[in-house]
Every structure is written in structure tokens, then in C-alpha cells.
Design an enzyme around this catalytic site. Structure first.
Site, PDB file in Angstrom:
ATOM      1  N   ASP A   1      13.401  89.403  13.889  1.00 60.27           N
ATOM      2  CA  ASP A   1      12.725  88.628  14.939  1.00 60.27           C
ATOM      3  C   ASP A   1      11.471  89.341  15.439  1.00 60.27           C
ATOM      4  O   ASP A   1      10.517  88.705  15.863  1.00 60.27           O
ATOM      5  CB  ASP A   1      13.696  88.358  16.109  1.00 60.27           C
ATOM      6  CG  ASP A   1      14.308  89.643  16.659  1.00 60.27           C
ATOM      7  OD1 ASP A   1      14.623  90.541  15.845  1.00 60.27           O
ATOM      8  OD2 ASP A   1      14.478  89.747  17.886  1.00 60.27           O
TER       9      ASP A   1
ATOM     10  N   GLY B   1      -7.201 119.376 -21.149  1.00 57.55           N
ATOM     11  CA  GLY B   1      -8.426 119.241 -20.358  1.00 57.55           C
ATOM     12  C   GLY B   1      -9.199 120.551 -20.340  1.00 57.55           C
ATOM     13  O   GLY B   1      -8.722 121.567 -20.858  1.00 57.55           O
ATOM     14  N   LEU B   2     -10.367 120.501 -19.737  1.00 55.20           N
ATOM     15  CA  LEU B   2     -11.240 121.672 -19.698  1.00 55.20           C
ATOM     16  C   LEU B   2     -10.630 122.785 -18.843  1.00 55.20           C
ATOM     17  O   LEU B   2      -9.754 122.538 -18.024  1.00 55.20           O
ATOM     18  CB  LEU B   2     -12.600 121.271 -19.093  1.00 55.20           C
ATOM     19  CG  LEU B   2     -13.412 120.234 -19.858  1.00 55.20           C
ATOM     20  CD1 LEU B   2     -14.689 119.896 -19.089  1.00 55.20           C
ATOM     21  CD2 LEU B   2     -13.756 120.756 -21.249  1.00 55.20           C
TER      22      LEU B   2
ATOM     23  N   SER C   1      -3.054 123.763 -14.997  1.00 56.83           N
ATOM     24  CA  SER C   1      -1.976 124.665 -14.597  1.00 56.83           C
ATOM     25  C   SER C   1      -1.443 124.322 -13.206  1.00 56.83           C
ATOM     26  O   SER C   1      -0.238 124.381 -12.973  1.00 56.83           O
ATOM     27  CB  SER C   1      -2.465 126.112 -14.610  1.00 56.83           C
ATOM     28  OG  SER C   1      -2.905 126.439 -15.899  1.00 56.83           O
TER      29      SER C   1
ATOM     30  N   SER D   1      -6.270 122.763 -25.384  1.00 57.74           N
ATOM     31  CA  SER D   1      -6.017 121.971 -26.600  1.00 57.74           C
ATOM     32  C   SER D   1      -7.124 120.954 -26.860  1.00 57.74           C
ATOM     33  O   SER D   1      -6.921 119.758 -26.721  1.00 57.74           O
ATOM     34  CB  SER D   1      -4.645 121.287 -26.521  1.00 57.74           C
ATOM     35  OG  SER D   1      -4.446 120.639 -25.290  1.00 57.74           O
TER      36      SER D   1
HETATM   37  N1  LIG Z   1      15.012  92.245  18.804  1.00 57.51           N
HETATM   38  C1  LIG Z   1      16.135  92.710  18.273  1.00 57.51           C
HETATM   39  N2  LIG Z   1      16.780  93.687  18.902  1.00 57.51           N
HETATM   40  C2  LIG Z   1      17.932  94.152  18.366  1.00 57.51           C
HETATM   41  C3  LIG Z   1      18.451  93.628  17.163  1.00 57.51           C
HETATM   42  N3  LIG Z   1      19.604  94.284  16.879  1.00 57.51           N
HETATM   43  C4  LIG Z   1      19.782  95.173  17.886  1.00 57.51           C
HETATM   44  N4  LIG Z   1      18.778  95.102  18.788  1.00 57.51           N
HETATM   45  C5  LIG Z   1      18.604  95.916  19.996  1.00 57.51           C
HETATM   46  O1  LIG Z   1      18.342  97.261  19.612  1.00 57.51           O
HETATM   47  C6  LIG Z   1      18.958  98.179  20.519  1.00 57.51           C
HETATM   48  C7  LIG Z   1      19.874  99.129  19.791  1.00 57.51           C
HETATM   49  O2  LIG Z   1      20.986  98.428  19.262  1.00 57.51           O
HETATM   50  P1  LIG Z   1      22.371  99.133  18.918  1.00 57.51           P
HETATM   51  O3  LIG Z   1      23.201  98.090  18.261  1.00 57.51           O
HETATM   52  O4  LIG Z   1      22.927  99.835  20.097  1.00 57.51           O
HETATM   53  O5  LIG Z   1      21.872 100.180  17.838  1.00 57.51           O
HETATM   54  P2  LIG Z   1      22.667 101.345  17.091  1.00 57.51           P
HETATM   55  O6  LIG Z   1      22.208 102.596  17.735  1.00 57.51           O
HETATM   56  O7  LIG Z   1      22.182 101.241  15.676  1.00 57.51           O
HETATM   57  O8  LIG Z   1      24.109 101.076  17.196  1.00 57.51           O
HETATM   58  C8  LIG Z   1      19.680  97.331  21.544  1.00 57.51           C
HETATM   59  O9  LIG Z   1      18.860  97.219  22.681  1.00 57.51           O
HETATM   60  C9  LIG Z   1      19.866  95.999  20.848  1.00 57.51           C
HETATM   61  O10 LIG Z   1      19.952  94.947  21.749  1.00 57.51           O
HETATM   62  C10 LIG Z   1      17.728  92.584  16.505  1.00 57.51           C
HETATM   63  O11 LIG Z   1      18.102  92.076  15.430  1.00 57.51           O
HETATM   64  N5  LIG Z   1      16.586  92.169  17.092  1.00 57.51           N
END
Ligand SMILES: Nc1nc2c(ncn2[C@@H]2O[C@H](COP(=O)(O)OP(=O)(O)O)[C@@H](O)[C@H]2O)c(=O)[nH]1
Lengths: 611, 309
Positions: free
Chosen positions: A148, A442-443, A449, A516
Site C-alpha cells: 500500500d 591486456g597491456l 593482476s 599474453s
Molecule cells: N502501511 C502498512 N503498514 C504495515 C503493514 N504491515 C504492517 N504494518 C505496520 O508496520 C509496523 C510494524 O509491524 P509489525 O507487524 O509489528 O512488524 P514486525 O516487527 O515485523 O513484527 C506496524 O505499525 C504495522 O501496523 C502493511 O502492509 N502496510
């Protein structure tokens, strides 16, 4: 309807990539979070602005972790669908928890790796893939998450997938799948996303439901480590003796011949039971008890194996070790080694190299520190009955325990004896297979090397057998006394070619750096050697003259010496070199990388041919 | 509703149950080899019933090598005590029962002290005392990782220090099925062979193997006190609050603890297949009706650090 199977998988990612959220999602969307747990989660979720619940709280268990906001230990999670039952080993991502990740990987069949789409391929992810690979995982699903935040753009996804595929090809050829996800809203986790119309692959869950459950590598013969001897409480002790254990590999049926180790005596299985129930056959992972035709002196720690495919029986073994203790490894000191069902005394006889899990490069070292992988040789007081870990994850694994503190200090994966490369988890492309000659021409002062040496070091660090023949050095022994006219120059090249050919035939990668100058003799060597990559190191004469590392151009211009290639002697550039390095316009690192890439392509193609 | 609940409960597929069974049997056999005086903590519930069943299977045709240890708080249901005694008699098992008599004589009860303190004295303390008294070096329990969040990280072989305490930050790494059972004097080991089982797995296995369990798990009309969302069974002189009175409700126990701590659930499931059916449709987790998990945030973890099983 097929029986419901059990898939154990590992999940790994860097902190904040969204792993906890993804797993929380998976559990929630498969209906595996009960309603009251859900309610207490809602209560515990901090006001996170977007009003939703924080799915990461489902898996972040311990108080200390909740306070720090990171996962520090492996947590096990369970869920089921109509097709499969799943055990997730959720492991922390940070480097200081490498050992926890290895723990999670040890019993997993598959790894789900998480990446942040905005960050691309990070060294962390490479390390996670390499650790999983070293621990025997051959199936990966890569979730490229937070799509996203990159507007669900396809090229971001393709780019990262391409980079990761490139890295993984260094390890070997695992099963590899990519899924673009947004775990926050569940896109492509369980349900297909409308926001990725360009993606028609399976969702994460669909992959998990259909991935083949590969357990113990290549199944060889029967391996049955004996856990204990069972005797009936009532009937006569001898005739009712049964051997208890869990089948590690192979199949057993009543009537089959088995060899007992260490005695080496062969007899027949007369009965196999689970509890009181007689079995017509049994396979892993069943825990059974067996009765034998002849009474043999067998106890805990012994092994029953197929007579036609016995494990190796040795006291000295090469292995990959993951050090897990804060106290560094002490080569030569006594350790306890637990292998299958017994402890034996032993030591780590030799540390061959430390392996960097991010690049798989090797370097010599005196000891191993916490979370470091090493290539070692262990020695035990009694022989072990083992197989390479790549072939058998039960008989190929061991742990190292400190006899004084009782701490579990290391995990070990047994490597094949050198020369028997089947099942090696590292350096699979060395061994008895053919080598390669990489010829730099090469030269003088063009950079042959320097590039040659850099390529040599990288290949050595990756565990390849490699040698380097440098023209200047060769002229001090092999070609001592030869001059610089065409005849002597050709003789020099033929001698170098002869050595390169012998080494290449024996599996070595040979780096040759020599001016060479004559095309014909280079072609002659190419033909004789067979496996030959020509690297044309080119720079304009003016540039070489300016560098003049050995002072020969100055001396030639001053009329002190004659027959200097490029000045008063000819140079015939290659017509179709495999690689061309323009050292006047690119850096040493760029040239080196280009040559290495070509060498790797060649190695890959060779591996593909031989398998 | 979960994906799992979409399957027909009638087809009992067994491949994964056999894998779980094999893993547990392997663990139990390792315990018998690794320790001098192991004991099986027997709480009389369904998990204990499965654990005992697996222990007998693991060592057949020999006898179960572990004595059963029951920590009796005296607040257990009468039906549980009867079931325990009958099981041990019929199977010829050795049973050790331990009660913190001192505490009970000094008036420890859940109504007066609250559940947290009561549990500490009647369960945790009694367990530690009994392990010391019988020189038990390894206690095998039926806890499952799925039950509660902090349990998800518990090892299968879990070391307790001289005070019976668990240190979640410093657990031994546990790779493959290579357990490190070495302990020093004073330390004891807790072992959880059912770590990877879920509640549903336990019931499906009970059905598959036809394992006897305490009748309290099956629905029937029982005299209970309805307090808010909870159904509290009437036993051991539960004090009624103003205006409360008991009534007969068709219900069953989902977990078994002490009478006061275990709430019943409204249910008509009076057979194992009906319980499985009910579970598949369950949207409320197993421990919801256990008061002790809710008394403090993260309460199970606190109890475990103190030595609660
Ligand atoms: N925008 C967005 N934020 C995400 C997504 N997945 C996780 N987050 C956010 O990233 C942060 C870390 O997520 P977390 O699951 O605790 O990460 P972990 O440390 O890998 O376990 C949190 O604030 C989540 O809400 C995603 O697909 N999109």
C-alpha cells in the site's frame, strides 16, 4: 479425501516489516483467533490512529517484548484449514537473534520471508534466507509487504523479486514464490486483492496449503536411532525385548534385514508396533518399537540401518556450526555432543573458516562468537553414525553442550566428506566436478593482476578451490630464463596453459593474469583447457603509461629496454572475449563484479548440466 | 467462523494426529532416559488423560515408568478425585498426592484470599514442596503452547532454577528433537510433551483412541450459580452474594481446575463427537472461563515465573 497433513513453517523478517501483523492476519482470517482473545486484543491495542486493532499483539507474547515492542524469542502458533494443519515458528529478525531463527528453522519445512516493499532487498533478508538454507529449508515464500505504501506498483514487486532471485541463486535452487501483500488490510494473505490486478499468482495461504511437504532431504536407507530397550513386565525378559525409537528415514517392514551399529551385525525385523498395535510397515515420523529375529546387544544410542545403505561411521567430521553462546568457541576443548539419542564426548578439532551468512563468504578465524557460523571439523571419542545434513536432517544434526555449565552452545550440521559433495549445504559447486580457467589478457598496467587478485579472493571466500597464476611471478620460476621475443613469449604462455589445464581438470578455478599478446597461442590454450573464460582488460596505452606500475614504459621510452608490448612489440586484442573490462572508465570493484558474475553464470550452467 | 469449521467433522483424518503422537512419544522416551526420578504431573483433566495414554503407549509392552503426581488443592471436584482413583487402580499406576496442609489449616481459600494468592499457596508452593520431598528431577506436564500467549515461547524441555522459577529471557536453544536434559543439583526440569497440540487435536485424539475422561466434560443439568456471564458450580461452600441463588442449567466444563476457578459453559454436548463439533464452531477460547488468567494483565506469565505449572 486426502488425510490432513501437518506443515511446519518458519516466518522471518526485519523489525517493523510487518511480520507480527501478517501472522496476526493469517490467524484472524483463517478464524484461528477466538472471540474473547480478539476482545482482549482490542482492549490492549494502543490507540493507533487508524482505529483498527493491532494484529501484531496476537503474536507478541512476553511482557518484556511487549514493552520493547519487538519479538525476541521463537513463538509457536497453530492454525488449520480444511486442507492442512499448520505450526508456525515465528522468529525474531534482528542479527542478535540469529540463534533463535536457527531454532525455528530446525524443525520447519518451509520459510515465509517478509520484506518491506519500500526498502527493497536488505542484507537482513539475505541473511534470513541463508540461515534457513543452512538449516536445510529448501522452500521459500517471500511476502513483499506494505505494498500500500508503494501504490501497489507492479514494477516495485518485480524489482525486489528479481533481486532476491539473484541472491538465492548463490545458495542453490530452492522452490521460490513471491506474493505482494499488505498485511495491515490483508491483501493477498488469505483473500485475493483487488488492488493488485496485475498479480494472478496464489495468495500466501494458497501457497501454504499446496507447498510440498519435504522433510528429510533425499531419503536414503532406513535410519532408526534406538532410544531405549523395552521389556514386557510379565513375560520372559529376553524374548520380549523391543527397541524403541522414532524413524528418521526410510521404511521398515517385518521381514526386512537391518544392520545394527556399532556391532555391524545384520538380522531381520520380526515385528513393528505403535503402542500395542502391530504395523505392516512404518515410515517417518512414527515412533515405534521393533523386535528382532536374533538377540543382539543393542542399547540407547545405537542405530538400526539398511544393510545396503549404511550411514558413515566416523570420529572426525566436517560440519557447519552455529555458535549460540556468549562464551566464544574454544577449539580443542572438551565438549559434549548430542547426536540422535546420545551424548558423546568430543571437541571442535579445527575451525576451517567463518561463514558470513549475509554473503556466504568465508574468511579464516581463530574462534567463533555468538551467532556466527563456522565451517569446522569435530572429533568425537566414539564414532557417530551419521549422514550429511543435506541428505538427512535427523542423522545429520547435532548440538554442542558445555560439560560444566550444561548450556547448549552450538548447533551443528554435518557436511559430506570432501570429495563427496552430494548433500553439501555450502560450496556445492566445488568438489570433483570440472574447474575453470579465467584468463586475463591486456597491456602491462592495464589492471590484470588487480582484478585477478580481487576475483581470486572473492572466490576463495565463497569456498571455491581457486589458484592464481600471475605472469610476473611465473617468470621467476616456471618460465625462468625465457625472453620476450615471440617464440619465448608463446613458450611462456604454453607453460602457464599447461598448469592451468591440469588444475582445471581437477576442479580448480584458475585465475591467470598475463599480458599474453598473441591471439593464436591464447586460442590454443583455450582449446586445450576446454573450460575457458577470456577477460580482456583494456585501457588505452596512454593510461597504462601514466600508471606505469613497474616502470617499464618509462624505461622503454628512455631506450633502456626493448620489446615492450604496446610500445615496440605488438598486442593482438581478443576478437570475442567473454568479458571486457575498461579500466580507464570503471572502478576495480565494478570490473571485479562483472567478472564474478560471468564466473557465477558459468558455474550455475555447469550445476544445471550435472543435475 | 474459522476455515477449519467448514470441514465435515465426521471424517477424522489422522495423519497429523499420528505425527503429533509420534513427537510426544519420542519426548516421553527421552525423559525416561534422561532423568533419574521423573514424575508425570497428573491434573485429572483431558490433557492429563492424553498424556497418560501416550506414556503407556510409549513404553508398551512395559509399564509406564513414571509415578503420577497430583497436587490436590482440596478444592477439586469430587468427580475428579473419583476418576483419578479409579484410573490408578485399574491401570495399576503409582500415585503421589500432595496437599499444602499447612496453608489450608491456616485458612487459605479462594473466597478469602482471592484467586491469585490462593493459587500461589495451594498449587505453586505445593508443587515445589512435593518435587523436593520426592526428589523429583523432572516433572512432565500437559501444558500446550496454544493455551496462552506466554506459553507460545516455552521450550519442550524447560529448566527451572533452585526456586522453581522460569526465566523466559534466558531459555536454552532447542533445535530439532535434540533435547538437552542436563541439570545441576537444585535445578529441575519441566517437560511438555503436548506442546504442539491444540485443544481440538486433544479431543480428536481422545475420539480416535477412545480415551476415558472425567464425566464433567460432558453436558448435563447441573446446579450452578449464574454470576454475570459465568456459571459457577456449587461445591466447597461457595459463598453467595446478596440476592444470588443457584439454578439448574444444561452445561459442561471446558477446562478443569478448582471448583471456584473453573466456570462451566452452556452446552448440550454430551459425547466426544458433539464436543468436537461444538469446538469447531467455538468462537470463544478455552481459557476464557478460567478466572486466574484474567486477574492481572499478563497474569499467566507472572505465575509461571513464580513456578506455577
Ligand atoms: N502501511 C502498512 N503498514 C504495515 C503493514 N504491515 C504492517 N504494518 C505496520 O508496520 C509496523 C510494524 O509491524 P509489525 O507487524 O509489528 O512488524 P514486525 O516487527 O515485523 O513484527 C506496524 O505499525 C504495522 O501496523 C502493511 O502492509 N502496510
Amino acid at each position: 479425501m486426502p488425510a490432513i497433513e501437518l506443515l511446519r513453517f518458519l516466518s522471518a523478517g526485519s523489525v517493523d516489516d510487518g511480520k507480527s501483523t501478517l501472522i496476526g492476519r493469517l490467524l484472524h482470517d483463517t478464524g484461528s483467533i477466538y472471540q474473547d482473545q480478539f476482545a482482549s486484543l482490542q482492549k490492549a491495542s494502543p490507540m493507533n490512529g487508524n482505529g483498527g486493532i493491532d494484529f501484531s499483539l496476537v503474536t507478541d507474547g512476553l511482557r518484556a517484548e511487549r514493552e520493547q515492542g519487538i519479538t525476541i524469542d521463537v513463538a509457536y502458533r497453530y492454525f488449520a484449514t480444511a486442507r492442512r494443519k499448520f505450526i508456525i515458528a515465528d522468529s525474531p529478525g534482528h542479527e542478535q537473534y540469529t540463534r533463535n531463527m536457527a531454532t525455528a528453522a530446525s524443525t520447519a519445512n518451509l520459510a515465509v520471508l517478509l520484506m518491506d516493499a519500500r526498502k527493497g532487498l536488505l542484507p537482513q533478508t539475505c541473511r534470513h534466507a541463508a540461515i534457513a538454507w543452512l538449516l536445510g529449508i529448501r522452500s521459500f515464500i517471500v511476502a513483499i509487504n506494505k505494498m500500500d505504501l508503494v501504490e501497489f506498483r507492479e514494477e516495485v514487486f518485480r524489482d525486489i523479486a528479481g533481486q532476491f532471485t539473484g541472491f538465492v541463486s548463490k545458495l542453490g535452487s530452492p522452490r521460490l514464490h513471491f506474493v505482494p501483500t499488505c498485511s495491515l488490510s490483508g491483501d493477498n494473505v488469505v483473500t485475493r486483492s483487488a488492488r493488485t490486478p496485475w498479480f494472478d499468482g496464489p495468495t500466501l495461504l494458497e501457497h501454504l496449503e499446496t507447498a510440498p511437504i519435504v522433510g528429510n532431504g533425499v531419503p536414503r536407507g532406513l535410519r532408526f536411532p534406538v532410544q531405549s530397550v523395552l521389556r514386557s513386565a510379565t513375560s520372559s525378559p529376553l524374548s520380549s525385548r523391543r527397541y524403541a525409537g522414532q524413524i528418521a528415514s526410510g521404511i521398515m517392514r517385518p521381514g526386512d534385514l537391518v544392520t545394527a551399529l556399532p556391532s555391524g551385525r545384520t538380522t531381520r525385523i520380526t515385528s513393528i508396533r505403535v503402542g500395542d498395535q502391530e504395523m505392516e510397515s512404518a515410515t517417518p515420523p512414527l515412533s515405534v518399537s521393533v523386535a528382532l529375529e536374533t538377540e543382539l546387544d543393542i542399547g540407547r544410542g545405537d542405530m538400526l540401518a539398511s544393510p545396503d545403505s549404511l550411514p558413515q561411521v566416523t570420529r572426525r567430521l566436517p560440519a557447519i556450526l552455529l555458535w549460540m553462546s556468549e562464551l566464544p568457541m574454544k577449539p580443542g576443548s572438551p565438549y559434549l555432543i548430542k547426536h540422535t539419542t546420545r551424548f558423546v564426548c568430543g571437541s571442535i578439532a579445527r575451525l576451517i573458516a567463518v561463514i558470513d551468512p549475509t554473503t556466504l563468504e568465508r574468511r579464516p578465524a581463530k574462534t567463533l562468537g555468538m551467532n556466527e557460523f563456522g565451517h569446522v571439523e569435530i572429533e568425537t571419542h566414539q564414532p557417530l553414525y551419521s549422514d550429511p545434513y543435506g541428505e538427512n536432517r535427523v542423522t545429520g544434526a547435532f548440538i554442542v553442550v558445555d560439560p560444566i555449565s550444561n548450556e547448549t552452545q552450538a548447533a551443528g550440521m554435518i557436511e559430506p566428506e570432501s570429495g563427496r559433495q552430494n548433500g553439501s549445504v555450502i560450496g556445492e559447486e566445488t568438489g570433483r566436478s570440472q574447474g575453470l580457467t579465467v584468463w586475463f589478457t591486456g597491456l602491462s598496467s592495464a589492471g590484470k593482476s588487480s582484478i585477478g587478485q580481487a576475483v581470486y579472493e572473492k572466490l576463495w571466500a565463497r569456498g571455491h578451490k581457486v589458484e592464481w597464476l600471475d605472469g610476473d611471478i611465473v617468470r621467476q620460476h616456471l618460465s625462468k630464463g625465457l625472453g620476450y621475443d615471440k617464440k619465448d613469449r608463446d613458450e611462456n604462455i604454453r607453460r602457464i596453459g599447461f598448469v592451468a589445464e591440469l588444475l582445471t581438470r581437477n576442479g580448480v578455478i584458475v585465475i591467470v593474469s598475463a599480458i599474453s599478446p598473441y591471439r593464436a597461442v591464447r586460442e590454443e590454450v583455450r582449446k586445450r583447457t576446454g573450460n575457458f573464460l577470456e577477460v580482456y582488460v583494456s585501457a588505452p596505452l596512454a593510461v597504462c603509461e601514466q600508471r606505469d606500475l613497474k616502470g617499464i614504459y618509462r624505461r622503454a621510452r628512455a631506450g633502456e629496454i626493448h620489446g615492450v608490448t604496446g610500445v615496440d612489440d605488438p598486442y593482438e586484442p581478443p576478437l570475442a572475449p567473454e568479458v571486457e573490462c575498461h579500466t580507464d572508465s570503471e572502478t576495480l570493484a565494478e570490473s571485479t563484479a562483472r567478472v564474478l558474475r560471468r564466473v557465477e553464470e558459468w558455474l550455475l550452467a555447469r550445476t544445471a548440466q550435472s543435475s | 467462523m474459522g476455515v477449519a469449521s467448514l470441514t465435515d467433522p465426521k471424517d477424522l483424518d489422522v495423519a497429523y494426529l499420528r505425527a503429533l503422537e509420534a513427537e510426544s512419544i519420542h519426548i516421553l522416551r527421552e525423559v525416561a532416559a534422561d532423568f533419574a526420578r521423573p514424575a508425570l504431573l497428573y491434573s485429572i483433566g483431558k490433557d492429563s488423560s492424553v498424556l497418560l495414554w501416550l506414556a503407556r503407549k510409549a513404553f508398551a509392552p512395559g509399564d509406564c515408568p513414571f509415578p503420577l503426581l497430583h497436587i490436590d488443592t482440596t478444592y477439586k471436584f469430587q468427580e475428579m478425585v473419583e476418576f483419578r482413583d479409579r484410573t490408578c487402580r485399574e491401570l495399576g499406576l503409582r500415585l503421589l498426592v500432595h496437599t499444602n496442609r499447612n496453608a489450608i489449616e491456616n485458612g487459605t481459600n479462594p473466597f478469602k484470599l482471592g484467586t491469585a494468592k490462593c493459587c500461589g499457596l495451594l498449587k505453586t508452593k505445593a508443587l515445589l514442596d512435593s518435587l523436593a520431598e520426592h526428589h523429583i528431577d523432572a516433572a512432565i506436564g500437559g501444558a500446550r503452547r496454544e493455551e496462552e500467549r506466554s506459553r507460545a515461547k516455552e521450550r519442550i524441555y524447560s529448566v527451572r532454577d533452585g526456586f522453581g522459577q522460569w526465566n523466559p529471557r534466558n531459555q536454552r536453544p532447542e533445535l530439532w528433537n535434540l533435547f538437552n536434559g542436563r541439570i545441576e543439583g537444585g535445578e529441575t526440569m519441566r517437560i511438555f510433551p503436548l506442546s504442539n497440540w491444540t485443544e481440538l487435536d486433544v479431543w480428536r485424539y481422545i475420539e480416535l483412541e477412545n480415551i476415558p475422561v472425567v464425566p464433567l466434560y460432558f453436558a448435563k443439568e447441573r446446579e450452578v450459580l449464574v454470576r454475570g456471564e459465568m456459571l459457577l458450580p456449587i461445591e466447597h461452600g461457595l459463598p453467595l452474594r446478596d440476592g444470588e441463588r443457584t439454578q439448574r442449567v444444561l452445561c459442561r466444563m471446558r477446562t478443569l481446575g478448582c471448583t471456584y476457578c473453573t466456570g462451566a459453559i452452556r452446552s448440550s454436548a454430551d459425547t466426544v463427537p458433539k464436543i468436537i463439533e461444538e469446538l469447531r464452531r467455538a468462537i470463544r477460547s478455552e481459557r476464557e472461563n478460567r478466572i486466574i488468567d484474567h486477574d492481572q494483565d499478563g497474569s499467566m506469565e507472572l505465575k509461571k515465573r513464580e513456578g506455577y505449572f
